[in-house]
Design an enzyme around this catalytic site. Structure first.
Site, PDB file in Angstrom:
ATOM      1  CB  SER A   7      -0.901   0.016   1.236  1.00 24.21           C
ATOM      2  OG  SER A   7      -1.465   1.308   1.357  1.00 24.21           O
ATOM      3  CG  HIS A  32      -3.809  -1.540  -1.853  1.00 18.54           C
ATOM      4  ND1 HIS A  32      -4.914  -2.274  -2.245  1.00 18.54           N
ATOM      5  CD2 HIS A  32      -4.222  -0.784  -0.804  1.00 18.54           C
ATOM      6  CE1 HIS A  32      -5.946  -1.966  -1.465  1.00 18.54           C
ATOM      7  NE2 HIS A  32      -5.558  -1.060  -0.580  1.00 18.54           N
ATOM      8  CG  ASP A  34      -5.137   2.358   0.719  1.00 20.20           C
ATOM      9  OD1 ASP A  34      -6.074   1.566   0.542  1.00 20.20           O
ATOM     10  OD2 ASP A  34      -4.052   2.024   1.223  1.00 20.20           O
ATOM     11  CG  MET A  36      -8.399   7.127   2.423  1.00 16.08           C
ATOM     12  SD  MET A  36      -7.559   7.194   3.996  1.00 16.08           S
ATOM     13  CE  MET A  36      -6.633   5.665   3.929  1.00 16.08           C
ATOM     14  CG  HIS A  65      -9.226   0.118  -0.876  1.00 13.57           C
ATOM     15  ND1 HIS A  65      -8.665  -0.106   0.368  1.00 13.57           N
ATOM     16  CD2 HIS A  65     -10.568   0.091  -0.675  1.00 13.57           C
ATOM     17  CE1 HIS A  65      -9.620  -0.242   1.266  1.00 13.57           C
ATOM     18  NE2 HIS A  65     -10.789  -0.113   0.667  1.00 13.57           N
ATOM     19  CG  MET A 138     -11.791  -3.014   4.658  1.00 11.39           C
ATOM     20  SD  MET A 138     -10.289  -2.575   3.764  1.00 11.39           S
ATOM     21  CE  MET A 138      -9.309  -1.775   5.039  1.00 11.39           C
ATOM     22  CG  ASP A 173      -6.227  -2.917   2.801  1.00 11.78           C
ATOM     23  OD1 ASP A 173      -5.160  -2.660   3.362  1.00 11.78           O
ATOM     24  OD2 ASP A 173      -6.886  -2.081   2.130  1.00 11.78           O
TER      25      ASP A 173
HETATM   26  C1  DX5 Z   1      -6.492   1.314   5.386  1.00  8.91           C
HETATM   27  C2  DX5 Z   1      -5.989   1.078   3.986  1.00  8.91           C
HETATM   28  C3  DX5 Z   1      -4.854   0.144   3.916  1.00  8.91           C
HETATM   29  C4  DX5 Z   1      -3.604   0.577   4.637  1.00  8.91           C
HETATM   30  C5  DX5 Z   1      -2.948  -0.644   5.156  1.00  8.91           C
HETATM   31  O1  DX5 Z   1      -7.643   2.049   5.336  1.00  8.91           O
HETATM   32  O2  DX5 Z   1      -7.024   0.558   3.152  1.00  8.91           O
HETATM   33  O3  DX5 Z   1      -4.542  -0.231   2.567  1.00  8.91           O
HETATM   34  O4  DX5 Z   1      -2.708   1.297   3.836  1.00  8.91           O
HETATM   35  O5  DX5 Z   1      -1.887  -0.273   5.944  1.00  8.91           O
HETATM   36  P1  DX5 Z   1      -1.196  -1.240   6.997  1.00  8.91           P
HETATM   37  O6  DX5 Z   1      -0.645  -2.410   6.223  1.00  8.91           O
HETATM   38  O7  DX5 Z   1      -0.148  -0.370   7.584  1.00  8.91           O
HETATM   39  O8  DX5 Z   1      -2.248  -1.677   7.966  1.00  8.91           O
HETATM   40 ZN    ZN Z   2      -6.528  -0.303   1.149  1.00 11.50          ZN
END
Ligand code: DX5
Ligand code: ZN
Length: 213
Positions: A7, A32, A34, A36, A65, A138, A173
């Protein structure tokens, strides 16, 4: 053999291209990304312009994602920006719009995926299984990297494995590291997202081979 998707939420933002190259040199095949919106999750990250900028500089699979409300409004932009997989949350819109969004993503030549938050049961995505190329369970509440892995999500992974074909992509994830990855794989996950553990790992090649084994 599992797929590892680092990620990029945890990469060095001033040296992203260097980090993508380092991923590739160590055997990583997916990244990956992310996204938001500060509404669906209480945090902001990147927009589709980052995906667009990544596309010409890496040939790794871009696994995007979307942690955003009403993804139907933005899915086309992410597809056109160069996502290979585009995953939307089942909680982010009405069932009718979720269907329409998955259809839209596929019509644009991108592989659709569907995600469940920790409090959402696997059964909530059963009706979408024939429409998607990947499901994501998740293993933390979405919104932040570096949280603790929720082992109690594993029955959901097992349920999804029982309700899909053996090579169907089931992704996990959140909190995935060298210790928790074997638990995920034993439950049936075959795509592992890892953010903070991956980018903190001193020996990336060893981390990649351990998780992908
Ligand atoms: C959380 C994200 C993840 C995050 C995972 O909302 O969707 O992809 O980056 O990070 P780690 O591996 O540090 O938990
Ligand atoms: Zn993610």
């Amino acid at each position: 053999m599992a797929i590892l998707a680092p990620s990029i939420l945890s990469c060095d933002y001033m040296n992203m291209q260097r980090d993508f190259t380092e991923c590739k040199e160590n055997g990583v095949k997916w990244l990956h990304v992310d996204i938001m919106d500060g509404q669906f999750v209480p945090n902001l990250s990147f927009g589709y312009s980052l995906v667009k900028s990544m596309r010409p500089v890496t040939d790794l699979v871009l696994d995007v994602h979307l942690m955003i409300d009403t993804p139907i409004k933005y899915a086309e932009n992410f597809c056109k920006a160069g996502a290979d997989y585009l995953t939307i949350h089942v909680e982010a819109d009405t069932p009718e719009n979720i269907r329409k969004t998955l259809e839209l993503i596929r019509s644009l030549g991108v592989k659709p995926g569907i995600v469940v938050k920790p409090k959402t049961p696997a059964e909530a995505i059963e009706e979408y299984l024939p429409m998607v190329d990947m499901v994501l369970v998740m293993t933390v509440e979405p919104g932040f990297g570096g949280q603790s892995f929720m082992a109690d999500m594993m029955p959901k992974v097992q349920w999804l494995r029982e309700h899909t074909s053996p090579d169907f992509l089931i992704q996990v994830d959140g909190g995935v590291d060298a210790k928790t990855a074997p638990v995920c794989k034993a439950a049936g996950a075959n795509v592992l997202v890892s953010g903070s553990a991956f980018f903190k790992a001193e020996n990336k090649a060893a981390f990649v081979s351990a998780l992908m084994a």
